[in-house]
Design an enzyme around this catalytic site. Structure first.
Site, PDB file in Angstrom:
ATOM      1  N   LYS A  69       1.252   4.277  -2.888  1.00 21.46           N
ATOM      2  CA  LYS A  69       1.075   5.706  -2.625  1.00 21.46           C
ATOM      3  C   LYS A  69       2.373   6.496  -2.836  1.00 21.46           C
ATOM      4  O   LYS A  69       2.334   7.672  -3.189  1.00 21.46           O
ATOM      5  CB  LYS A  69       0.506   5.928  -1.216  1.00 21.46           C
ATOM      6  CG  LYS A  69      -0.962   5.515  -1.097  1.00 21.46           C
ATOM      7  CD  LYS A  69      -1.844   6.287  -2.080  1.00 21.46           C
ATOM      8  CE  LYS A  69      -3.316   6.059  -1.876  1.00 21.46           C
ATOM      9  NZ  LYS A  69      -4.156   6.860  -2.792  1.00 21.46           N
ATOM     10  N   TYR A  91       0.846  -1.198   0.000  1.00 25.96           N
ATOM     11  CA  TYR A  91       0.000   0.000   0.000  1.00 25.96           C
ATOM     12  C   TYR A  91       0.883   1.250   0.000  1.00 25.96           C
ATOM     13  O   TYR A  91       0.664   2.177  -0.794  1.00 25.96           O
ATOM     14  CB  TYR A  91      -0.938   0.022   1.213  1.00 25.96           C
ATOM     15  CG  TYR A  91      -1.731   1.310   1.298  1.00 25.96           C
ATOM     16  CD1 TYR A  91      -2.701   1.607   0.343  1.00 25.96           C
ATOM     17  CD2 TYR A  91      -1.488   2.247   2.299  1.00 25.96           C
ATOM     18  CE1 TYR A  91      -3.418   2.801   0.386  1.00 25.96           C
ATOM     19  CE2 TYR A  91      -2.205   3.436   2.351  1.00 25.96           C
ATOM     20  CZ  TYR A  91      -3.160   3.701   1.400  1.00 25.96           C
ATOM     21  OH  TYR A  91      -3.866   4.889   1.447  1.00 25.96           O
TER      22      TYR A  91
END
Length: 250
Positions: free
Chosen positions: A155, A151
């Site tokens: 990002k 994750y």
């Protein structure tokens, strides 16, 4: 002349709050999402304030994404503001236990989906030599935390792509902004933890950012004078110091 904004992931959380915020200021809206019923409900609620068009597609599907955006009627096909908001987090596992399906979902939506939508919108912006792109990143794009691995990677990619966009689109006078929130109370944790008590506990004992807080910052960025670009914003709730430190009451 009223501006038109296209918002992905508009059916909940930050995307939905941004639609409501923009409608208050008379910005025309193209709202994109996977849940048709929710899109219709939001359109019904906002149509008295501004013009609204809805597109039902999944940003993971390249062909569907390009086809949906190409289908925009003339009244909505000049996109002045693009809000790349669709994104998700799946699972919170150490790298050795991570699920390939979770990894695919995060990279496909957070990174590739953002690129597909941008590819459909940017050529018209460069032709007109105007536009504003806002990519919704995360504090996870600024630092890596335990079990955040993929994750955080997705990002970090969003932030790098945003900075690359700002460089490449600079000759065309197009503004590019990254808005990077910390903990925001949305359906995000329900998805990450796949429901259950763990998801409910994420926001207990402190006041997290609300989607409306982020939407106000997004509107602030798009409402600056033409010579001002808010390039990068990192925002936390007061209780949060970084990705791993949150002051909670017992």
């Amino acid at each position: 002349m009223k501006k038109t904004a296209l918002i992905t992931g508009a059916t909940s959380g930050i995307g939905r709050a941004t639609a409501y915020e923009f409608a208050k200021h008379g910005i025309n809206l193209v709202l994109c999402g996977r849940r048709q019923e929710r899109l219709e409900e939001i359109k019904k609620n906002l149509s008295q304030q501004t013009h609204v068009h809805i597109l039902n597609f999944d940003v993971r599907d390249k062909e569907e994404t390009l086809k949906a955006i190409a289908s925009l009627p003339e009244a909505f096909n000049t996109i002045d503001i693009l809000i790349n908001n669709a994104g998700n987090a799946h699972g919170l596992d150490p790298i050795q236990d991570g699920s390939l399906e979770d990894w695919d979902a995060m990279m496909d939506i957070n990174v590739k989906g953002l690129l597909y939508v941008s590819k459909a919108i940017i050529p018209d912006m460069t032709k007109r030599k105007s536009g504003h792109i806002i990519n919704i990143g995360s504090s996870a794009g600024k630092e890596v935390y335990p079990k955040g691995n993929v994750y955080c990677g997705s990002k970090h990619a969003v932030l790098a792509i945003t900075e690359g966009m700002r460089i490449d689109l600079n000759p065309f006078g197009i503004k590019v902004t990254a808005i990077n929130p910390g903990l925001v109370e949305t359906e995000f944790s329900q998805v990450r933890f796949k429901g259950g008590q763990q998801a409910d506990n994420v926001y207990k004992g402190y006041k997290a950012l609300q989607p409306e807080d982020v939407a106000e910052v997004i509107y602030f960025a798009v409402s600056r004078p033409s010579h001002v670009n808010i390039a990068d914003v990192l925002m936390f709730c007061t209780a949060q110091a970084n990705s791993s430190i949150v002051k909670k009451t017992d």
